[in-house]
Design an enzyme around this catalytic site. Structure first.
Site, PDB file in Angstrom:
ATOM      1  N   LYS A  29       0.839  -1.204   0.000  1.00 49.51           N
ATOM      2  CA  LYS A  29       0.000   0.000   0.000  1.00 49.51           C
ATOM      3  C   LYS A  29       0.870   1.247   0.000  1.00 49.51           C
ATOM      4  CE  LYS A  29      -3.924  -2.310   2.095  1.00 49.51           C
ATOM      5  NZ  LYS A  29      -4.644  -2.725   3.292  1.00 49.51           N
ATOM      6  N   GLN A  67      -4.753  -1.354   9.483  1.00 45.58           N
ATOM      7  CA  GLN A  67      -4.699  -2.707   8.915  1.00 45.58           C
ATOM      8  C   GLN A  67      -5.281  -3.722   9.904  1.00 45.58           C
ATOM      9  OE1 GLN A  67      -3.515  -3.433   5.687  1.00 45.58           O
ATOM     10  NE2 GLN A  67      -4.387  -5.437   6.130  1.00 45.58           N
ATOM     11  N   ASP A 109     -11.252   2.964   3.909  1.00 49.87           N
ATOM     12  CA  ASP A 109     -11.661   1.561   3.809  1.00 49.87           C
ATOM     13  C   ASP A 109     -13.184   1.461   3.668  1.00 49.87           C
ATOM     14  OD1 ASP A 109      -9.768  -0.426   3.686  1.00 49.87           O
ATOM     15  OD2 ASP A 109      -9.371  -0.450   5.849  1.00 49.87           O
TER      16      ASP A 109
END
Ligand code: NAD
Length: 302
Positions: free
Chosen positions: A64, A108, A131
Site C-alpha cells: 500500500k 490494517q 476503507d
C-alpha cells in the site's frame, strides 16, 4: 478449457484482467494527483497504521505504501508494537483525524486481541475512512448518501461495469454476507438496479440460487466451492476468494470458484490471482483521492 479463445493481442477476452485494469486506474490517479498539485497546490495523503507483526499484514502495508508513493501521494506509515493498548491506538487515530496532511486513514486488520477493531474503525473520521468500514459510511451506502465505499466490492463493481455496461435488471447472486465484502457488494449492485440475492452459510439450495444468476460474486473463503455446473451459460463470474492450498506438493492460490469447470460456462470470469485482488489497493488510492478532493472542497480532476 476447450473453448478458450485468444484474440489478436494474445489475451483471452473471456478473462477479466483485474491486474491490467488496476494498472490503468493507478495511472489515471497519478495524473489526477499531478493535476491537483499543479492547479490546487496540495498532495493527497494516506496514513496506514499497522499494529503488531502479522506477516501478511506487513506485506499488505508495504504494498500500500509503495503504490501510494508511485501515484505521487504522500504516504504516512505508523508501525506500532503488538503490545499497543486500545487507548494508545485511539490517541494516534485522533492525531491523524486532526492532521490536515492526512486525507485517508486505514488501520490494517486484524489488530491484536486487546483491541476492539470496530471501536478503532468507528474512531476514524468517516470522511477519512478510506476503507469505507465506518458505520456512517455503511449507512451512507445503504441510503444513497455521499460516502466512501469499501475498496474490494467497489473494485468488483468497476470490473462488472467495464464488462457489462448497464447492470440494471440483471439478477446478481452475492455469496457471502460479511461487512467488508458481501453486504456492501450487494448494496452496490442494488444501487445499480440489479435484482440481488445474498446467499450465505445457511442458504438452502446454493447451486439452485447461483444457477439463476446473470452475475455471480463469490466472497466466501472456501477454495473452489462454486462449481461450473452451478453457473448459468454466459453469466459473469467475479471471484473474490483468496485461498492458499497445497496441490501436487506445492502451495497455490485459488479462489472460491472452481475456475476449470466454471470457465467454459461463464461469459466472463476473474482469475485468481490477477482478478479482484489487484483492484483493492487501486480503489484504496482512488478513495484517498476522492476524500482529499472533498476535504479541500474541489472537484475530482477528469
Ligand atoms: P468472511 O469469513 O467474513 O465471510 C464469509 C461469508 O461466506 C460469510 O458471510 C458466510 O455466511 C459465507 N459462507 C461461509 N460458508 C459458506 C457456504 N458453505 N455457503 C455459502 N456461504 C458461505 O470472509 P470475507 O472477509 O468476506 O472474505 C471472503 C473471501 O474473500 C476470503 O477468501 C478472503 O480472503 C477474500 N477477500 C479478498 C479480498 C481481495 O482483495 N481480493 C478482500 C477481502 C476478502
Amino acid at each position: 478449457m476447450s473453448d478458450r479463445k485468444i484474440d489478436a493481442l494474445g489475451t483471452d477476452p473471456k478473462v477479466i484482467d483485474g491486474k491490467a485494469f488496476a494498472v490503468k486506474l493507478r495511472e489515471k490517479i497519478a495524473r489526477q494527483v499531478k493535476q491537483l498539485q499543479a492547479e490546487r497546490g496540495f498532495t493527497p495523503g494516506l496514513a496506514v497504521v499497522l499494529v503488531g507483526e502479522d506477516p501478511a499484514s506487513k506485506v499488505y502495508v508495504r504494498n500500500k505504501g509503495e503504490q501510494t508513493k508511485e501515484c505521487g501521494m504522500a504516504s504516512f506509515e505508523h508501525k506500532l508494537p503488538a503490545t499497543t493498548t486500545q487507548a494508545e491506538l485511539l490517541a494516534l487515530i485522533d492525531q491523524l483525524n486532526k492532521d490536515p496532511k492526512v486525507n485517508g486513514i486505514l488501520c490494517q486488520l486484524p489488530v491484536p486481541q486487546q483491541i476492539d477493531p470496530q471501536a478503532i474503525i468507528n474512531a476514524i473520521d468517516p470522511d477519512k475512512d478510506v476503507d469505507g468500514f465506518h458505520v456512517v459510511n455503511a449507512g451512507r451506502l445503504a441510503t444513497g448518501g455521499q460516502g466512501l465505499v469499501p475498496c474490494t466490492p467497489y473494485g468488483c463493481l468497476l470490473l462488472l461495469k467495464d464488462r457489462l455496461g448497464d447492470l440494471s435488471g440483471k439478477h446478481a447472486v452475492v455469496i457471502g454476507r460479511s461487512n467488508i465484502v458481501g453486504k456492501p457488494m450487494a448494496q452496490l449492485l442494488l444501487n445499480e438496479s440489479c435484482t440481488v440475492t445474498i446467499a450465505h452459510s445457511k442458504t438452502r439450495d446454493l447451486p439452485g440460487e447461483v444457477r439463476r444468476a446473470d452475475i455471480v460474486v463469490a466472497a466466501v473463503g472456501r477454495p473452489e466451492m462454486v462449481k461450473g455446473d452451478w453457473i448459468k451459460d454466459g453469466a459473469v463470474v467475479i471471484d473474490v476468494g483468496i485461498n492458499r492450498i497445497e496441490r501436487d506438493g506445492k502451495g497455490k492460490l485459488v479462489g472460491d470458484v472452481d475456475y476449470a469447470s466454471a470457465y467454459p460456462k461463464a461469459g466472463a470470469i476473474t482469475p485468481v490471482p490477477g482478478g479482484v485482488g489487484p483492484m483493492t489497493i487501486a480503489l484504496l488510492l482512488n478513495n484517498t483521492l476522492i476524500a482529499a478532493c472533498r476535504q479541500h472542497g474541489v472537484k475530482l480532476p477528469d
